[in-house]
Design a protein around this motif. Structure first.
Motif, PDB file in Angstrom:
ATOM      1  N   GLY A 109      34.676 -42.292 -10.645  1.00  0.00           N
ATOM      2  CA  GLY A 109      35.532 -41.492 -10.083  1.00  0.00           C
ATOM      3  C   GLY A 109      36.973 -41.991  -9.949  1.00  0.00           C
ATOM      4  N   GLU A 110      36.890 -43.314  -9.350  1.00  0.00           N
ATOM      5  CA  GLU A 110      38.047 -44.063  -9.063  1.00  0.00           C
ATOM      6  C   GLU A 110      37.585 -45.683  -9.397  1.00  0.00           C
ATOM      7  OE1 GLU A 110      38.839 -44.023  -4.700  1.00  0.00           O
ATOM      8  OE2 GLU A 110      39.114 -41.957  -4.738  1.00  0.00           O
ATOM      9  N   TYR A 111      38.235 -45.969 -10.363  1.00  0.00           N
ATOM     10  CA  TYR A 111      38.037 -47.161 -11.067  1.00  0.00           C
ATOM     11  C   TYR A 111      39.654 -48.051 -10.900  1.00  0.00           C
ATOM     12  CZ  TYR A 111      37.833 -51.074 -13.950  1.00  0.00           C
ATOM     13  OH  TYR A 111      37.686 -52.584 -14.370  1.00  0.00           O
ATOM     14  N   HIS A 112      39.605 -49.097 -10.451  1.00  0.00           N
ATOM     15  CA  HIS A 112      40.703 -50.103 -10.542  1.00  0.00           C
ATOM     16  C   HIS A 112      40.413 -51.363  -9.787  1.00  0.00           C
ATOM     17  CE1 HIS A 112      45.237 -50.857  -9.518  1.00  0.00           C
ATOM     18  NE2 HIS A 112      44.725 -51.798 -10.124  1.00  0.00           N
ATOM     19  N   SER A 113      40.478 -52.359 -10.442  1.00  0.00           N
ATOM     20  CA  SER A 113      40.233 -53.728  -9.888  1.00  0.00           C
ATOM     21  C   SER A 113      41.463 -54.447  -9.778  1.00  0.00           C
ATOM     22  CB  SER A 113      39.125 -54.656 -10.839  1.00  0.00           C
ATOM     23  OG  SER A 113      38.761 -55.725 -10.261  1.00  0.00           O
TER      24      SER A 113
ATOM     25  N   MET B  15      37.115 -49.427 -21.305  1.00  0.00           N
ATOM     26  CA  MET B  15      37.024 -48.191 -22.179  1.00  0.00           C
ATOM     27  C   MET B  15      36.437 -48.615 -23.272  1.00  0.00           C
ATOM     28  SD  MET B  15      41.324 -47.496 -22.168  1.00  0.00           S
ATOM     29  CE  MET B  15      41.616 -47.143 -23.952  1.00  0.00           C
ATOM     30  N   ASP B  16      36.067 -49.919 -23.421  1.00  0.00           N
ATOM     31  CA  ASP B  16      35.046 -50.337 -24.506  1.00  0.00           C
ATOM     32  C   ASP B  16      33.494 -50.111 -24.094  1.00  0.00           C
ATOM     33  OD1 ASP B  16      36.992 -51.222 -26.158  1.00  0.00           O
ATOM     34  OD2 ASP B  16      36.773 -53.158 -25.531  1.00  0.00           O
TER      35      ASP B  16
ATOM     36  N   PHE C   1      35.864 -42.818 -16.882  1.00  0.00           N
ATOM     37  CA  PHE C   1      36.207 -43.226 -15.627  1.00  0.00           C
ATOM     38  C   PHE C   1      37.609 -42.585 -15.603  1.00  0.00           C
ATOM     39  CE2 PHE C   1      37.650 -46.754 -18.760  1.00  0.00           C
ATOM     40  CZ  PHE C   1      39.089 -46.767 -18.382  1.00  0.00           C
ATOM     41  N   SER C   2      38.004 -42.504 -14.251  1.00  0.00           N
ATOM     42  CA  SER C   2      39.515 -42.095 -13.787  1.00  0.00           C
ATOM     43  C   SER C   2      39.955 -43.509 -13.033  1.00  0.00           C
ATOM     44  CB  SER C   2      39.259 -41.108 -12.904  1.00  0.00           C
ATOM     45  OG  SER C   2      40.578 -40.635 -12.520  1.00  0.00           O
ATOM     46  N   PHE C   3      41.526 -43.715 -13.606  1.00  0.00           N
ATOM     47  CA  PHE C   3      41.770 -45.080 -12.869  1.00  0.00           C
ATOM     48  C   PHE C   3      42.435 -44.579 -11.733  1.00  0.00           C
ATOM     49  CE2 PHE C   3      45.531 -47.615 -12.260  1.00  0.00           C
ATOM     50  CZ  PHE C   3      44.978 -49.111 -12.544  1.00  0.00           C
TER      51      PHE C   3
END
Length: 131
Positions: free
Chosen positions: A78-82, A96-97, A109-111
Motif C-alpha cells: 500500500g505504501e512503498y518507498h525506500s 516493478m520487475d 504497489f503504490s509509491f
C-alpha cells in the motif's frame, strides 16, 4: 501474540496468518458471522502491507515466506518507498520487475509519496518523489 514461522520472524506474516485463521474459524476469536467469511477470503481477499525497505529486500524479508504460506491470496504494498536508496530509479524498476513476476503473489504497489509533506515534518521529509 502472532505465530512465528519456522526459520524466524518475517514482517507482517504473523498477523496475516492470524487473520486467515480467524477467517477460517471465526468462533476462535469469539465472532459469529452471518456469512461465510472463509469463502469470501478465498474468493475476494488481498493482503497488504507498507514498507520502506528497498526492493532487493522484498523477496528474502517477506515475499519468499508469503508465497510459500499464502498460495491463492495476492498481496499488495500500500505504501512503498525506500528513501535510504540513492538510486530510486533502480529501486522502483526492481520493484516493478518483482510485481510483474508471475511466480510471486505480489500484485502491485503504490509509491509513497509523490510530494514531500512539509506540514508533517520530521522523518516524513525523507519521503516524496517531488518536493
Amino acid at each position: 501474540a502472532c505465530r512465528k514461522l519456522d526459520g524466524g520472524m518475517k514482517p507482517a506474516i504473523g498477523q496475516m496468518l492470524e487473520l486467515r485463521q480467524a477467517m477460517q474459524d471465526p468462533s476462535a476469536v469469539g465472532y459469529k458471522p452471518k456469512h461465510d467469511l472463509w469463502k469470501a477470503y478465498q474468493q475476494r481477499f488481498e493482503n497488504s502491507f507498507n514498507t520502506a525497505n528497498p526492493a532487493l529486500d522484498m523477496r528474502p524479508l517477506f515475499l519468499d515466506a508469503y508465497d510459500e504460506h499464502f498460495q491463492g491470496t495476492p498481496v499488495f504494498v500500500g505504501e512503498y518507498h525506500s528513501p535510504s536508496k540513492d538510486d530510486q530509479q533502480f529501486d522502483l524498476q526492481t520493484m516493478m520487475d518483482i510485481a510483474k513476476d508471475r511466480k510471486t503473489l505480489l500484485s502491485g504497489f503504490s509509491f509513497f509519496e509523490f510530494q514531500v509533506r512539509y506540514d508533517k515534518g520530521g522523518s516524513e521529509l525523507m519521503f516524496g518523489m517531488f518536493g
